[in-house]
Design a protein around this motif. Sequence first.
Motif, PDB file in Angstrom:
ATOM      1  N   LEU A  20       9.505  -3.244 -11.918  1.00 13.32           N
ATOM      2  CA  LEU A  20      10.774  -3.020 -11.245  1.00 13.32           C
ATOM      3  C   LEU A  20      11.944  -3.292 -12.169  1.00 13.32           C
ATOM      4  O   LEU A  20      11.844  -4.049 -13.115  1.00 13.32           O
ATOM      5  N   THR A  21      13.063  -2.655 -11.848  1.00 12.39           N
ATOM      6  CA  THR A  21      14.291  -2.863 -12.587  1.00 12.39           C
ATOM      7  C   THR A  21      15.317  -3.480 -11.646  1.00 12.39           C
ATOM      8  O   THR A  21      15.038  -3.687 -10.474  1.00 12.39           O
ATOM      9  N   ALA A  22      16.486  -3.757 -12.170  1.00 12.49           N
ATOM     10  CA  ALA A  22      17.552  -4.264 -11.312  1.00 12.49           C
ATOM     11  C   ALA A  22      18.171  -3.094 -10.558  1.00 12.49           C
ATOM     12  O   ALA A  22      18.374  -2.021 -11.117  1.00 12.49           O
ATOM     13  N   GLU A  23      18.440  -3.309  -9.292  1.00  7.87           N
ATOM     14  CA  GLU A  23      19.055  -2.337  -8.405  1.00  7.87           C
ATOM     15  C   GLU A  23      18.210  -1.072  -8.306  1.00  7.87           C
ATOM     16  O   GLU A  23      17.024  -1.099  -8.584  1.00  7.87           O
ATOM     17  N   GLY A  24      18.784   0.013  -7.830  1.00  8.46           N
ATOM     18  CA  GLY A  24      18.025   1.232  -7.617  1.00  8.46           C
ATOM     19  C   GLY A  24      17.311   1.212  -6.278  1.00  8.46           C
ATOM     20  O   GLY A  24      17.731   0.527  -5.341  1.00  8.46           O
ATOM     21  N   THR A  25      16.214   1.953  -6.204  1.00  8.95           N
ATOM     22  CA  THR A  25      15.514   2.151  -4.938  1.00  8.95           C
ATOM     23  C   THR A  25      14.014   2.000  -5.118  1.00  8.95           C
ATOM     24  O   THR A  25      13.441   2.505  -6.083  1.00  8.95           O
ATOM     25  N   LEU A  26      13.402   1.321  -4.159  1.00  8.04           N
ATOM     26  CA  LEU A  26      11.953   1.191  -4.090  1.00  8.04           C
ATOM     27  C   LEU A  26      11.496   2.001  -2.887  1.00  8.04           C
ATOM     28  O   LEU A  26      11.895   1.723  -1.760  1.00  8.04           O
ATOM     29  N   VAL A  27      10.694   3.033  -3.126  1.00  9.64           N
ATOM     30  CA  VAL A  27      10.209   3.918  -2.073  1.00  9.64           C
ATOM     31  C   VAL A  27       8.740   3.606  -1.808  1.00  9.64           C
ATOM     32  O   VAL A  27       7.945   3.509  -2.742  1.00  9.64           O
ATOM     33  N   LEU A  28       8.400   3.467  -0.532  1.00  4.56           N
ATOM     34  CA  LEU A  28       7.010   3.267  -0.138  1.00  4.56           C
ATOM     35  C   LEU A  28       6.505   4.545   0.514  1.00  4.56           C
ATOM     36  O   LEU A  28       7.141   5.061   1.429  1.00  4.56           O
ATOM     37  N   GLU A  29       5.380   5.047   0.052  1.00  5.88           N
ATOM     38  CA  GLU A  29       4.735   6.134   0.788  1.00  5.88           C
ATOM     39  C   GLU A  29       3.710   5.505   1.704  1.00  5.88           C
ATOM     40  O   GLU A  29       3.705   4.294   1.887  1.00  5.88           O
ATOM     41  N   CYS A  30       2.841   6.285   2.281  1.00  5.14           N
ATOM     42  CA  CYS A  30       1.923   5.810   3.316  1.00  5.14           C
ATOM     43  C   CYS A  30       1.136   4.571   2.906  1.00  5.14           C
ATOM     44  O   CYS A  30       1.091   3.585   3.638  1.00  5.14           O
ATOM     45  N   GLU A  31       0.510   4.609   1.758  1.00  2.00           N
ATOM     46  CA  GLU A  31      -0.314   3.468   1.353  1.00  2.00           C
ATOM     47  C   GLU A  31       0.531   2.227   1.105  1.00  2.00           C
ATOM     48  O   GLU A  31       0.116   1.113   1.416  1.00  2.00           O
ATOM     49  N   GLY A  32       1.714   2.410   0.555  1.00  3.22           N
ATOM     50  CA  GLY A  32       2.611   1.278   0.361  1.00  3.22           C
ATOM     51  C   GLY A  32       2.975   0.616   1.675  1.00  3.22           C
ATOM     52  O   GLY A  32       2.925  -0.608   1.808  1.00  3.22           O
ATOM     53  N   LEU A  33       3.331   1.436   2.683  1.00  2.96           N
ATOM     54  CA  LEU A  33       3.652   0.886   3.999  1.00  2.96           C
ATOM     55  C   LEU A  33       2.415   0.267   4.639  1.00  2.96           C
ATOM     56  O   LEU A  33       2.491  -0.817   5.222  1.00  2.96           O
ATOM     57  N   SER A  34       1.274   0.923   4.527  1.00  7.43           N
ATOM     58  CA  SER A  34       0.035   0.385   5.098  1.00  7.43           C
ATOM     59  C   SER A  34      -0.315  -0.970   4.494  1.00  7.43           C
ATOM     60  O   SER A  34      -0.691  -1.901   5.212  1.00  7.43           O
ATOM     61  N   GLN A  35      -0.183  -1.092   3.180  1.00  2.24           N
ATOM     62  CA  GLN A  35      -0.495  -2.362   2.532  1.00  2.24           C
ATOM     63  C   GLN A  35       0.532  -3.433   2.891  1.00  2.24           C
ATOM     64  O   GLN A  35       0.180  -4.610   3.016  1.00  2.24           O
ATOM     65  N   LEU A  36       1.784  -3.034   3.088  1.00  2.81           N
ATOM     66  CA  LEU A  36       2.781  -3.992   3.542  1.00  2.81           C
ATOM     67  C   LEU A  36       2.435  -4.480   4.950  1.00  2.81           C
ATOM     68  O   LEU A  36       2.512  -5.678   5.240  1.00  2.81           O
ATOM     69  N   LEU A  37       2.020  -3.562   5.810  1.00  2.00           N
ATOM     70  CA  LEU A  37       1.593  -3.937   7.163  1.00  2.00           C
ATOM     71  C   LEU A  37       0.417  -4.906   7.142  1.00  2.00           C
ATOM     72  O   LEU A  37       0.302  -5.784   7.990  1.00  2.00           O
ATOM     73  N   ASN A  38      -0.473  -4.732   6.160  1.00  2.00           N
ATOM     74  CA  ASN A  38      -1.674  -5.572   6.047  1.00  2.00           C
ATOM     75  C   ASN A  38      -1.452  -6.808   5.175  1.00  2.00           C
ATOM     76  O   ASN A  38      -2.416  -7.498   4.826  1.00  2.00           O
ATOM     77  N   ASP A  39      -0.212  -7.080   4.809  1.00  2.00           N
ATOM     78  CA  ASP A  39       0.118  -8.246   3.984  1.00  2.00           C
ATOM     79  C   ASP A  39      -0.612  -8.272   2.648  1.00  2.00           C
ATOM     80  O   ASP A  39      -1.005  -9.343   2.167  1.00  2.00           O
ATOM     81  N   SER A  40      -0.801  -7.114   2.043  1.00  2.00           N
ATOM     82  CA  SER A  40      -1.408  -7.057   0.716  1.00  2.00           C
ATOM     83  C   SER A  40      -0.494  -7.796  -0.269  1.00  2.00           C
ATOM     84  O   SER A  40       0.675  -7.431  -0.444  1.00  2.00           O
ATOM     85  N   LEU A  96       8.407   4.506  -6.949  1.00  2.00           N
ATOM     86  CA  LEU A  96       7.638   4.957  -5.785  1.00  2.00           C
ATOM     87  C   LEU A  96       6.258   4.324  -5.803  1.00  2.00           C
ATOM     88  O   LEU A  96       5.494   4.525  -6.745  1.00  2.00           O
ATOM     89  N   LEU A  97       5.950   3.539  -4.755  1.00  2.00           N
ATOM     90  CA  LEU A  97       4.611   2.963  -4.611  1.00  2.00           C
ATOM     91  C   LEU A  97       3.745   3.961  -3.872  1.00  2.00           C
ATOM     92  O   LEU A  97       4.074   4.365  -2.755  1.00  2.00           O
ATOM     93  N   THR A  98       2.623   4.364  -4.477  1.00  2.00           N
ATOM     94  CA  THR A  98       1.777   5.403  -3.905  1.00  2.00           C
ATOM     95  C   THR A  98       0.313   5.199  -4.257  1.00  2.00           C
ATOM     96  O   THR A  98      -0.012   4.606  -5.283  1.00  2.00           O
ATOM     97  N   SER A  99      -0.544   5.724  -3.401  1.00  2.00           N
ATOM     98  CA  SER A  99      -1.971   5.731  -3.706  1.00  2.00           C
ATOM     99  C   SER A  99      -2.376   7.042  -4.372  1.00  2.00           C
ATOM    100  O   SER A  99      -3.516   7.209  -4.770  1.00  2.00           O
ATOM    101  N   ASP A 100      -1.443   7.969  -4.483  1.00  2.00           N
ATOM    102  CA  ASP A 100      -1.737   9.294  -5.031  1.00  2.00           C
ATOM    103  C   ASP A 100      -0.806   9.584  -6.208  1.00  2.00           C
ATOM    104  O   ASP A 100       0.051  10.460  -6.140  1.00  2.00           O
ATOM    105  N   ALA A 101      -0.987   8.816  -7.269  1.00  2.00           N
ATOM    106  CA  ALA A 101      -0.090   8.900  -8.416  1.00  2.00           C
ATOM    107  C   ALA A 101      -0.071  10.291  -9.052  1.00  2.00           C
ATOM    108  O   ALA A 101       0.993  10.769  -9.448  1.00  2.00           O
TER     109      ALA A 101
END
Length: 137
Positions: free
Chosen positions: A6-26, A116-121
Amino acid sequence: MARRKLTAEGTLVLECEGLSQLLNDSEPVVALVAEGRRRGMDVVISALTIIEAAHRRTHPARLAWLLSGLRVEPVGDEQARAAAAVLAGTGLHGHTYAIDAAVAEMALRQQKPVVLLTSDADDMTKLCGGQVRIVAV
């Protein structure tokens, strides 16, 4: 781990797997999101990501709580047309890649730099080109 991605500022985008892992407290994803917030990054998802990540075992209150801390970008006619243009530029088919194209289009118009956090790089790299940093989760 998060500091290298990560860098300072900007945007962190979660796609499906990112949100799913956040939901599961990965732990790795929770750490990346926390580090992004500490660095002043906006954490964003597409409205379509909610549909893709939610399932019958998703706890509605937990999902609502997590979504309250994210910026959820809507997908309307203008965004759908832009996503179709992104798809057309890659040769990928909308039937298979429609949601990925909408997420990529949304990521491309966020404040730079974008991670962008993704399972499909592979597919997200094709859709975003070199304009978005892709991090596999």
